[in-house]
Design an enzyme around this catalytic site. Sequence first.
Site, PDB file in Angstrom:
ATOM      1  N   GLN A   1       1.191   0.701  -1.677  1.00  0.00           N
ATOM      2  CA  GLN A   1       0.816   0.451  -0.297  1.00  0.00           C
ATOM      3  C   GLN A   1       1.868  -0.185   0.314  1.00  0.00           C
ATOM      4  O   GLN A   1       2.541  -1.351  -0.073  1.00  0.00           O
ATOM      5  CB  GLN A   1      -0.363  -0.214  -0.287  1.00  0.00           C
ATOM      6  CG  GLN A   1      -1.680   0.644  -0.963  1.00  0.00           C
ATOM      7  CD  GLN A   1      -1.830   0.502  -2.434  1.00  0.00           C
ATOM      8  OE1 GLN A   1      -0.787  -0.517  -2.898  1.00  0.00           O
ATOM      9  NE2 GLN A   1      -2.918   0.628  -2.953  1.00  0.00           N
TER      10      GLN A   1
ATOM     11  N   ARG B   1      -9.925  11.387   3.214  1.00  0.00           N
ATOM     12  CA  ARG B   1     -10.994  10.993   2.189  1.00  0.00           C
ATOM     13  C   ARG B   1     -11.591   9.779   2.633  1.00  0.00           C
ATOM     14  O   ARG B   1     -11.096   8.991   3.211  1.00  0.00           O
ATOM     15  CB  ARG B   1     -10.497  10.953   0.677  1.00  0.00           C
ATOM     16  CG  ARG B   1      -9.139   9.925   0.628  1.00  0.00           C
ATOM     17  CD  ARG B   1      -8.544   9.924  -0.731  1.00  0.00           C
ATOM     18  NE  ARG B   1      -7.527   8.895  -0.890  1.00  0.00           N
ATOM     19  CZ  ARG B   1      -6.913   8.662  -2.026  1.00  0.00           C
ATOM     20  NH1 ARG B   1      -7.508   9.307  -2.999  1.00  0.00           N
ATOM     21  NH2 ARG B   1      -6.052   7.832  -1.998  1.00  0.00           N
TER      22      ARG B   1
ATOM     23  N   ARG C   1       7.316  15.287  -0.715  1.00  0.00           N
ATOM     24  CA  ARG C   1       7.351  14.267  -1.773  1.00  0.00           C
ATOM     25  C   ARG C   1       8.052  14.756  -3.156  1.00  0.00           C
ATOM     26  O   ARG C   1       7.902  16.175  -3.281  1.00  0.00           O
ATOM     27  CB  ARG C   1       5.996  13.588  -2.428  1.00  0.00           C
ATOM     28  CG  ARG C   1       5.117  12.998  -1.313  1.00  0.00           C
ATOM     29  CD  ARG C   1       3.926  12.297  -1.780  1.00  0.00           C
ATOM     30  NE  ARG C   1       3.983  11.463  -2.854  1.00  0.00           N
ATOM     31  CZ  ARG C   1       3.203  10.770  -3.314  1.00  0.00           C
ATOM     32  NH1 ARG C   1       1.790  10.876  -2.845  1.00  0.00           N
ATOM     33  NH2 ARG C   1       3.194   9.814  -4.302  1.00  0.00           N
TER      34      ARG C   1
ATOM     35  N   ASP D   1      -3.258   8.343   2.673  1.00  0.00           N
ATOM     36  CA  ASP D   1      -3.954   7.647   3.418  1.00  0.00           C
ATOM     37  C   ASP D   1      -3.224   6.831   4.446  1.00  0.00           C
ATOM     38  O   ASP D   1      -3.561   5.644   4.706  1.00  0.00           O
ATOM     39  CB  ASP D   1      -4.898   6.407   2.457  1.00  0.00           C
ATOM     40  CG  ASP D   1      -5.636   7.086   1.569  1.00  0.00           C
ATOM     41  OD1 ASP D   1      -5.984   8.076   1.424  1.00  0.00           O
ATOM     42  OD2 ASP D   1      -5.590   6.445   0.400  1.00  0.00           O
TER      43      ASP D   1
ATOM     44  N   ASP E   1      -0.213   4.209   3.390  1.00  0.00           N
ATOM     45  CA  ASP E   1      -0.994   3.154   4.104  1.00  0.00           C
ATOM     46  C   ASP E   1      -0.294   2.887   5.481  1.00  0.00           C
ATOM     47  O   ASP E   1       0.068   1.565   5.925  1.00  0.00           O
ATOM     48  CB  ASP E   1      -1.392   1.950   3.406  1.00  0.00           C
ATOM     49  CG  ASP E   1      -2.369   2.427   2.230  1.00  0.00           C
ATOM     50  OD1 ASP E   1      -2.708   3.438   2.165  1.00  0.00           O
ATOM     51  OD2 ASP E   1      -2.986   1.362   1.678  1.00  0.00           O
TER      52      ASP E   1
END
Length: 365
Positions: free
Chosen positions: A161, A275, A231, A211, A184
């Site tokens: 993160q 999610r 990615r 996320d 993040d």
Amino acid sequence: MNRRGFIAASIGIGIGIGTAALTTTPAQAKDTGKPFGPYGSPAHRRDADTVYVDPHGRGDFTTVQAAATTARTLVIAPGIYRETVTATVAGATWIGASGNPRDTVVVYDNAAGTQKPDGSGTYGTTGSATVTLRGEDFTAQNITFANDWLRADHPDITGTQAVALKVTGDRSAFFGCRFLGHQDTLYADSPAVTAIARQYFRDCYAEGDVDFVFGRGTAVYEHCHFRTLDRTDLGGAPYGFVFAPSTAGAAPRGFLVTRSRITSTAPDAYYKLARPWVPSSDTTAVPSLVVRDTRLGAGIDAAAPYANMSDSYPWQRQRFAEYRNTGPGAAVTVPENRPQLTHEQAESATPATYLADWTPRRARP
């Protein structure tokens, strides 16, 4: 891409982490000799509480952190500010002087798993943030907030993160800003489980892969552009998730995305729309997300746009809904996988309802 390549790409092209490197260095970045554009200069102040930040020494301060502790209004000249910043001043306004967020970049490269210099442990997700904003009534305009930490450069670190911006203050507004990172990127939070923090993002751009827009805040994203990154470290879908709200159970509203768009540099259907995040610090959270009147590109998995972060908290039990979205990623192929608002419910899913008695306003030259 190395650190310098990321910065050059973010200034010169505006896509951020996933763009081919250029050759700009911090010392060369946008040194035009006229650093403050329409917002004046140190010799022509609008008020005594305005300070001017310039990396080349032509203002009151050369770093954002030093300026943020002394004044409420910061006019920030074009350039790259490689630093971490924590700001707590209430009623603060930060303005990118040129009017173009690509010109003014605040960037650093800590990750959750990065060791602190004093040997006291790792930063954690919150500590990884390039910029942390805690004061209420904050406004930012035409600034890029970035975290250029890359997994490929640190294969030994598992805490990947890497937050560009964490904001917790109520009535925090961002106009024409960019948020660049991977995992993040944009942490829209509140100061406590029991606190409501309203945040407004207008005409902003955010990119990432896992996320990358997340948190407990009551946040409205209007006319924004979200971009999911390709990615090379994964063999298949899903690559990641755009939204991961962690709305407190007692909070009436979480994230509202309206009149926006989501695009991708990854293969079609390799991303989930969202999610739910139910953190260990608040297992009573009931994440809330409404995405409406938004174009969802082919990068979003239309058949199964939601997934679980934990099987203990399935997405179907959370407050997820859509309304009048368009684009290939919005196709309702499996109705039970795409809960929709009714017209009556949609009447209360508006920025005015989420923000209540607060009307965000842009800063003026």
